[in-house]
Design a protein around this motif. Structure first.
Motif, PDB file in Angstrom:
ATOM      1  N   LEU A  14      -6.413  -1.062  -0.581  1.00 39.14           N
ATOM      2  CA  LEU A  14      -6.839  -1.933  -1.682  1.00 39.14           C
ATOM      3  C   LEU A  14      -8.346  -1.895  -1.854  1.00 39.14           C
ATOM      4  CD1 LEU A  14      -4.560  -5.063  -1.070  1.00 39.14           C
ATOM      5  CD2 LEU A  14      -4.218  -3.219  -2.725  1.00 39.14           C
ATOM      6  N   ALA A  15      -9.077  -2.016  -0.750  1.00 39.22           N
ATOM      7  CA  ALA A  15     -10.537  -2.003  -0.822  1.00 39.22           C
ATOM      8  C   ALA A  15     -11.051  -0.639  -1.260  1.00 39.22           C
ATOM      9  CB  ALA A  15     -11.130  -2.385   0.527  1.00 39.22           C
ATOM     10  N   LEU A  16     -10.444   0.429  -0.762  1.00 35.32           N
ATOM     11  CA  LEU A  16     -10.891   1.775  -1.132  1.00 35.32           C
ATOM     12  C   LEU A  16     -10.653   2.053  -2.614  1.00 35.32           C
ATOM     13  CD1 LEU A  16      -9.581   3.738   1.988  1.00 35.32           C
ATOM     14  CD2 LEU A  16     -11.939   3.029   1.498  1.00 35.32           C
ATOM     15  N   LEU A  17      -9.514   1.610  -3.123  1.00 32.90           N
ATOM     16  CA  LEU A  17      -9.242   1.779  -4.548  1.00 32.90           C
ATOM     17  C   LEU A  17     -10.237   0.988  -5.386  1.00 32.90           C
ATOM     18  CD1 LEU A  17      -5.343   1.527  -4.473  1.00 32.90           C
ATOM     19  CD2 LEU A  17      -6.675   3.576  -5.074  1.00 32.90           C
ATOM     20  N   ALA A  18     -10.542  -0.242  -4.949  1.00 29.64           N
ATOM     21  CA  ALA A  18     -11.491  -1.082  -5.678  1.00 29.64           C
ATOM     22  C   ALA A  18     -12.886  -0.474  -5.674  1.00 29.64           C
ATOM     23  CB  ALA A  18     -11.516  -2.489  -5.078  1.00 29.64           C
ATOM     24  N   GLU A  19     -13.199   0.323  -4.653  1.00 28.32           N
ATOM     25  CA  GLU A  19     -14.504   0.976  -4.583  1.00 28.32           C
ATOM     26  C   GLU A  19     -14.579   2.199  -5.487  1.00 28.32           C
ATOM     27  OE1 GLU A  19     -15.214   1.880  -0.503  1.00 28.32           O
ATOM     28  OE2 GLU A  19     -15.449  -0.223   0.076  1.00 28.32           O
ATOM     29  N   GLY A  20     -13.459   2.601  -6.071  1.00 29.38           N
ATOM     30  CA  GLY A  20     -13.473   3.708  -7.011  1.00 29.38           C
ATOM     31  C   GLY A  20     -13.006   5.041  -6.469  1.00 29.38           C
ATOM     32  N   HIS A  21     -12.480   5.067  -5.246  1.00 27.91           N
ATOM     33  CA  HIS A  21     -11.991   6.330  -4.683  1.00 27.91           C
ATOM     34  C   HIS A  21     -10.711   6.774  -5.388  1.00 27.91           C
ATOM     35  CE1 HIS A  21     -14.883   6.271  -1.383  1.00 27.91           C
ATOM     36  NE2 HIS A  21     -14.603   4.987  -1.216  1.00 27.91           N
ATOM     37  N   GLN A  22     -10.523   8.080  -5.488  1.00 29.99           N
ATOM     38  CA  GLN A  22      -9.340   8.625  -6.120  1.00 29.99           C
ATOM     39  C   GLN A  22      -8.106   8.365  -5.257  1.00 29.99           C
ATOM     40  OE1 GLN A  22      -9.247  10.088  -9.245  1.00 29.99           O
ATOM     41  NE2 GLN A  22     -11.354   9.295  -9.297  1.00 29.99           N
ATOM     42  N   VAL A  23      -6.941   8.282  -5.912  1.00 29.70           N
ATOM     43  CA  VAL A  23      -5.704   7.953  -5.217  1.00 29.70           C
ATOM     44  C   VAL A  23      -5.405   8.939  -4.093  1.00 29.70           C
ATOM     45  CG1 VAL A  23      -3.192   7.790  -5.478  1.00 29.70           C
ATOM     46  CG2 VAL A  23      -4.696   6.728  -7.177  1.00 29.70           C
ATOM     47  N   GLY A  24      -5.553  10.233  -4.358  1.00 23.86           N
ATOM     48  CA  GLY A  24      -5.278  11.229  -3.335  1.00 23.86           C
ATOM     49  C   GLY A  24      -6.189  11.091  -2.131  1.00 23.86           C
ATOM     50  N   ALA A  25      -7.469  10.816  -2.391  1.00 25.08           N
ATOM     51  CA  ALA A  25      -8.427  10.656  -1.298  1.00 25.08           C
ATOM     52  C   ALA A  25      -8.106   9.414  -0.466  1.00 25.08           C
ATOM     53  CB  ALA A  25      -9.844  10.570  -1.853  1.00 25.08           C
ATOM     54  N   VAL A  26      -7.706   8.340  -1.154  1.00 29.22           N
ATOM     55  CA  VAL A  26      -7.343   7.110  -0.445  1.00 29.22           C
ATOM     56  C   VAL A  26      -6.118   7.350   0.426  1.00 29.22           C
ATOM     57  CG1 VAL A  26      -6.511   4.740  -0.721  1.00 29.22           C
ATOM     58  CG2 VAL A  26      -8.370   5.589  -2.166  1.00 29.22           C
ATOM     59  N   ALA A  27      -5.121   8.037  -0.116  1.00 24.27           N
ATOM     60  CA  ALA A  27      -3.896   8.324   0.633  1.00 24.27           C
ATOM     61  C   ALA A  27      -4.216   9.041   1.939  1.00 24.27           C
ATOM     62  CB  ALA A  27      -2.940   9.154  -0.212  1.00 24.27           C
ATOM     63  N   THR A  28      -5.057  10.051   1.860  1.00 26.31           N
ATOM     64  CA  THR A  28      -5.429  10.813   3.053  1.00 26.31           C
ATOM     65  C   THR A  28      -6.212   9.957   4.029  1.00 26.31           C
ATOM     66  OG1 THR A  28      -5.497  12.872   1.789  1.00 26.31           O
ATOM     67  CG2 THR A  28      -6.708  12.822   3.873  1.00 26.31           C
ATOM     68  N   ARG A  29      -7.134   9.173   3.511  1.00 20.20           N
ATOM     69  CA  ARG A  29      -8.016   8.381   4.368  1.00 20.20           C
ATOM     70  C   ARG A  29      -7.263   7.316   5.155  1.00 20.20           C
ATOM     71  NH1 ARG A  29     -13.812   6.160   2.200  1.00 20.20           N
ATOM     72  NH2 ARG A  29     -14.389   4.876   4.004  1.00 20.20           N
ATOM     73  N   VAL A  30      -6.220   6.751   4.570  1.00 17.76           N
ATOM     74  CA  VAL A  30      -5.503   5.686   5.276  1.00 17.76           C
ATOM     75  C   VAL A  30      -4.283   6.202   6.033  1.00 17.76           C
ATOM     76  CG1 VAL A  30      -6.289   3.924   3.655  1.00 17.76           C
ATOM     77  CG2 VAL A  30      -4.071   5.052   3.275  1.00 17.76           C
ATOM     78  N   GLY A  31      -4.052   7.517   6.003  1.00 15.11           N
ATOM     79  CA  GLY A  31      -3.042   8.063   6.889  1.00 15.11           C
ATOM     80  C   GLY A  31      -1.733   8.521   6.294  1.00 15.11           C
ATOM     81  N   PHE A  32      -1.602   8.506   4.963  1.00 10.84           N
ATOM     82  CA  PHE A  32      -0.369   9.011   4.354  1.00 10.84           C
ATOM     83  C   PHE A  32      -0.437  10.537   4.280  1.00 10.84           C
ATOM     84  CE2 PHE A  32      -0.205   4.624   3.022  1.00 10.84           C
ATOM     85  CZ  PHE A  32       1.157   4.324   3.074  1.00 10.84           C
ATOM     86  N   VAL A  33       0.699  11.191   4.511  1.00 10.18           N
ATOM     87  CA  VAL A  33       0.705  12.650   4.536  1.00 10.18           C
ATOM     88  C   VAL A  33       0.682  13.235   3.135  1.00 10.18           C
ATOM     89  CG1 VAL A  33       1.858  12.761   6.770  1.00 10.18           C
ATOM     90  CG2 VAL A  33       3.234  12.710   4.681  1.00 10.18           C
ATOM     91  N   SER A  34       0.986  12.432   2.129  1.00 10.23           N
ATOM     92  CA  SER A  34       0.940  12.918   0.753  1.00 10.23           C
ATOM     93  C   SER A  34       0.599  11.779  -0.194  1.00 10.23           C
ATOM     94  CB  SER A  34       2.288  13.525   0.335  1.00 10.23           C
ATOM     95  OG  SER A  34       3.273  12.517   0.190  1.00 10.23           O
ATOM     96  N   ALA A  35       0.045  12.142  -1.343  1.00  8.70           N
ATOM     97  CA  ALA A  35      -0.270  11.134  -2.359  1.00  8.70           C
ATOM     98  C   ALA A  35       1.014  10.495  -2.883  1.00  8.70           C
ATOM     99  CB  ALA A  35      -1.056  11.765  -3.504  1.00  8.70           C
TER     100      ALA A  35
END
Length: 274
Positions: free
Chosen positions: A225-246
């Motif tokens: 939630l915080a990463l999305l609010a900061e403007g990061h792209q969905v794919g980048a957020v997915a990777t950063r928080v540990g999901f194997v795919s967007a």
């Protein structure tokens, strides 16, 4: 008719609720300044505040009346039901209704990490309202209160995440909250902590009411939630928080929040009207 008042807080000054004096030279509309100026309380009038910027994060709340905060071409209408986070460095202006009372809380940008990169309207819950009004009434309220920031900057849509209390499970929870992208399985965590995976899984289930995998998924989604609010792209957020795919991230997000990450971002940044 009473004048509009603006209550401000800074680390250097005590709390004040200052009536704004009417000066026709500063009607509070963006077009009256070619370049945004740094905030100056002397420019605040009964009609508003011309275009300006802050070097601190600001939270605005209007317990009485209504104000309109303009950022670029978007108007954010504030009433007793909603507040507005204004990140440091964002040019904006404000127009005040007669008899409005504006509560302004400021937080040092270098010290406090705001989960927004643009002006964002947030709901003012009953708990937030009581806290803000209590600080307004108190002459001894602490400037830049950490607990206040946590309450105001927290996302109401964060998923409940009870903390385990046993030693091994608590250690895993702390590590995952620090880095939700950690890919270690329950078995790998158990081996590292010299316990069995069965005991670790049982601890999460009994102490939090959630399975280990569900607890970890919620930790990841809350961080997203915080990463999305900061403007990061969905794919980048997915990777950063540990999901194997967007796609996996989007499915989990929709299942828990009943909206896609993209829809969540649009809701957070859309101007409020009416």
């Amino acid at each position: 008719m009473t004048q509009s008042a603006v209550r401000t807080k800074s680390a250097e000054h005590a709390d004040t609720a200052v009536p704004a004096h009417r000066t026709p030279e500063h009607p509070g509309h963006p077009e009256h300044l070619e370049h945004p100026e740094h905030a100056d309380d002397m420019c605040i009038t009964t009609e508003g505040h011309p275009v300006h910027v802050h070097d601190f994060h600001q939270f605005l709340y209007v317990p009485l009346g209504r104000i309109v905060v303009t950022v670029r071409d978007a108007d954010h209408v504030l009433s007793p039901a909603v507040g507005l986070w204004m990140p440091a460095g964002v040019p904006h202006s404000a127009r005040f209704d007669p008899d409005s009372l504006v509560v302004s809380e400021s937080f040092e940008a270098e010290r406090y990490r705001l989960p927004y990169t643009r002006a964002s309207v947030v709901p003012v819950t009953e708990a937030r309202r009581r806290l803000l009004l209590a600080r307004m009434r108190s002459s001894g309220a602490t400037p830049e209160d950490t607990a206040l920031f946590a309450e105001l900057a927290g996302d109401e849509r964060r998923l409940p995440l009870p903390r385990p209390v046993s030693t091994a499970a608590r250690a895993v929870a702390v590590a995952l909250l620090r880095d939700p992208g950690d890919q270690r399985t329950a078995t790998e965590w158990a081996e590292a902590l010299y316990t069995s995976s069965t005991s670790l899984r049982r601890a999460f289930r009994v102490e939090t009411g959630l399975s280990f995998s569900e607890w970890r998924t919620r930790a990841r989604l809350n961080r997203s939630l915080a990463l999305l609010a900061e403007g990061h792209q969905v794919g980048a957020v997915a990777t950063r928080v540990g999901f194997v795919s967007a796609n996996g991230f989007i499915l989990a997000f929709r299942r828990h929040f009943d909206r896609t990450p993209g829809a969540y971002v649009r809701e957070r940044t859309a101007p409020v009207v009416g």
